[in-house]
Design a protein around this motif. Sequence first.
Motif, PDB file in Angstrom:
ATOM      1  N   ASP A   1      -4.765  -4.721  -8.344  1.00 22.91           N
ATOM      2  CA  ASP A   1      -3.437  -4.102  -8.210  1.00 22.91           C
ATOM      3  C   ASP A   1      -3.347  -3.239  -6.956  1.00 22.91           C
ATOM      4  N   GLY A   2      -2.129  -3.102  -6.417  1.00 23.68           N
ATOM      5  CA  GLY A   2      -1.941  -2.294  -5.207  1.00 23.68           C
ATOM      6  C   GLY A   2      -1.651  -0.834  -5.569  1.00 23.68           C
ATOM      7  N   GLY A   3      -1.010  -0.109  -4.635  1.00 27.45           N
ATOM      8  CA  GLY A   3      -0.622   1.286  -4.909  1.00 27.45           C
ATOM      9  C   GLY A   3      -1.586   2.272  -4.277  1.00 27.45           C
ATOM     10  N   GLY A   4      -1.087   3.494  -4.004  1.00 27.54           N
ATOM     11  CA  GLY A   4      -1.923   4.536  -3.421  1.00 27.54           C
ATOM     12  C   GLY A   4      -1.992   4.431  -1.904  1.00 27.54           C
ATOM     13  N   ASP A   5      -2.841   5.274  -1.327  1.00 28.66           N
ATOM     14  CA  ASP A   5      -3.001   5.285   0.130  1.00 28.66           C
ATOM     15  C   ASP A   5      -3.609   3.946   0.585  1.00 28.66           C
ATOM     16  N   ALA A   6      -2.930   3.289   1.545  1.00 29.25           N
ATOM     17  CA  ALA A   6      -3.304   1.918   1.900  1.00 29.25           C
ATOM     18  C   ALA A   6      -4.734   1.817   2.418  1.00 29.25           C
ATOM     19  N   LEU A   7      -5.132   2.755   3.305  1.00 27.98           N
ATOM     20  CA  LEU A   7      -6.471   2.646   3.885  1.00 27.98           C
ATOM     21  C   LEU A   7      -7.536   2.910   2.822  1.00 27.98           C
ATOM     22  N   GLU A   8      -7.318   3.953   2.000  1.00 30.42           N
ATOM     23  CA  GLU A   8      -8.295   4.269   0.945  1.00 30.42           C
ATOM     24  C   GLU A   8      -8.405   3.119  -0.047  1.00 30.42           C
ATOM     25  N   ARG A   9      -7.238   2.569  -0.420  1.00 31.25           N
ATOM     26  CA  ARG A   9      -7.209   1.479  -1.405  1.00 31.25           C
ATOM     27  C   ARG A   9      -7.915   0.244  -0.824  1.00 31.25           C
ATOM     28  N   ALA A  10      -7.665  -0.032   0.452  1.00 33.12           N
ATOM     29  CA  ALA A  10      -8.308  -1.186   1.090  1.00 33.12           C
ATOM     30  C   ALA A  10      -9.815  -0.970   1.160  1.00 33.12           C
ATOM     31  N   LYS A  11     -10.240   0.277   1.458  1.00 35.78           N
ATOM     32  CA  LYS A  11     -11.686   0.563   1.541  1.00 35.78           C
ATOM     33  C   LYS A  11     -12.341   0.391   0.175  1.00 35.78           C
ATOM     34  N   ASP A  12     -11.691   0.943  -0.874  1.00 32.93           N
ATOM     35  CA  ASP A  12     -12.251   0.816  -2.233  1.00 32.93           C
ATOM     36  C   ASP A  12     -12.360  -0.650  -2.620  1.00 32.93           C
ATOM     37  N   THR A  13     -11.289  -1.391  -2.350  1.00 33.62           N
ATOM     38  CA  THR A  13     -11.288  -2.812  -2.723  1.00 33.62           C
ATOM     39  C   THR A  13     -12.374  -3.558  -1.955  1.00 33.62           C
ATOM     40  N   ASP A  14     -12.505  -3.233  -0.686  1.00 31.35           N
ATOM     41  CA  ASP A  14     -13.518  -3.894   0.145  1.00 31.35           C
ATOM     42  C   ASP A  14     -14.914  -3.643  -0.435  1.00 31.35           C
ATOM     43  N   THR A  15     -15.182  -2.378  -0.797  1.00 30.50           N
ATOM     44  CA  THR A  15     -16.513  -2.028  -1.335  1.00 30.50           C
ATOM     45  C   THR A  15     -16.759  -2.765  -2.653  1.00 30.50           C
ATOM     46  N   THR A  16     -15.753  -2.725  -3.544  1.00 28.63           N
ATOM     47  CA  THR A  16     -15.922  -3.366  -4.858  1.00 28.63           C
ATOM     48  C   THR A  16     -16.105  -4.871  -4.693  1.00 28.63           C
ATOM     49  N   ALA A  17     -15.275  -5.478  -3.863  1.00 28.61           N
ATOM     50  CA  ALA A  17     -15.339  -6.941  -3.718  1.00 28.61           C
ATOM     51  C   ALA A  17     -16.658  -7.367  -3.074  1.00 28.61           C
TER      52      ALA A  17
END
Length: 400
Positions: free
Chosen positions: A367-383
């Motif tokens: 899911d999206g939402g929140g600060d774009a850079l932080e969210r992209a970083k979290d998703t990148d780490t998890t993925a």
Amino acid sequence: MGPLSLPRKVTVLGSTGSVGLSTLDLLARADGHEVEVAALVAGRNAERLAEQAIRWRPEVAVLQDESALPELRERLSGTGIRTAAGESAVVEAAGMDCQWTMSAIVGFAGLAPTLAAARTGAVIALANKESLVCAGPALLRTAKLAGGAVIPVDSEHSAIFQVFERENAERISRLILTASGGPFRTWTRQAMSAATREQALAHPNWSMGVKISIDSATMMNKGLEVIEASYLFAMPPERVDVLIHPQSIIHSMVEYADGSTLAQLGPPDMRTPIACAFAWPDRMPWDAPKLDLTKAPLTFEEPDLDRFPALALAKHALRTGGMAPAAMNAANEVAVAAFLDRRIGFLDIAATVAETLERLAADGALDGGGDALERAKDTDTTARRVASGVLAGPLRSQTA
Ligand SMILES: NC(=O)c1ccc[n+]([C@@H]2O[C@H](COP(=O)([O-])OP(=O)(O)OC[C@H]3O[C@@H](n4cnc5c(N)ncnc54)[C@H](OP(=O)(O)O)[C@@H]3O)[C@@H](O)[C@H]2O)c1
């Protein structure tokens, strides 16, 4: 026609790579135009960065890899050129004042520096497609709010950018991205399962960095470009199509409601789209290679999604939205690195991406939402973590 007005102060992110080299080569050909360089930024190639710094005299030369800084310092000692290293130094250099920034770092690593550059209001010549894939809307919004612009450098998007009539955007029925089909265009799936690193890197038309060369072989590159085009030109996924065009002469097309299709043509040389992004809205004269259309017929084919599932995966990620494109990108970067290290087979790349996306979707992690850079970083780490787990188990492409 008035005198040519080109940006004076520039930064090149990823200066030691394929696009970086083409950029500096082109800037050296801007007749009678003095370019000042704010920053040259690379990953770990101290030798090449030092050579470039001695030629271009940037205010600062920056490496991401801190362990390579002593070598860079030694090579530049006595020149007065400032040096720095580390991720924050890369972002700081990207945010320095300049008029034009080439964004050509490869992969997700390009996102934070590209966003920093966008915040300055500079024109961003965007080669780093992964930053658009992972945080496209935020990046475009940031550039707009800062009074800058994003001009695509990917040859396909540069082509569309040049024939996209903004005042008639509502009369555009679809974008048609062309694809060479890569080195395995005519291979069977069975032959592809045994494809080597060397075979996958042997692109028929373009000379590029290793990651994008493997992405071209799997056609994930075209998938990333479909996402990039959808964000850049505000076009829904179902109106972005892909057509195989093995000669790489037509770089992409825009189809209008009245039946007209406008295309941009050029030789497969990145300096042409870079020149377009450097001089836009003008045209920069340089000794460009020219097309000879009598030399080759122009042919087209439909892409085969069974042999190139990465393209279907990218379209699916775009339709899913949220963080699916960022997760797909991360899984792809992990899988491409594993293939380049000869740890997995060629078909395992797309299988790893598919399995990672399935696991993340099942966990509700896209899911999206929140600060774009932080969210992209979290998703990148998890993925990346999930993709590494997928690689540690049996892959579907091996068991199929
Ligand atoms: N090559 C093409 O024709 C082409 C065409 C269209 C779009 N693109 C896109 O342009 C981007 C660059 O592609 P490329 O083919 O030029 O790649 P490349 O040849 O591999 O070059 C990558 C550049 O990024 C630097 N780099 C790598 N990791 C970094 C990090 N963590 N921080 C800072 N710098 C880092 C590298 O430095 P080192 O050399 O020191 O490692 C190098 O300067 C990619 O996003 C690609 O998809 C490329």
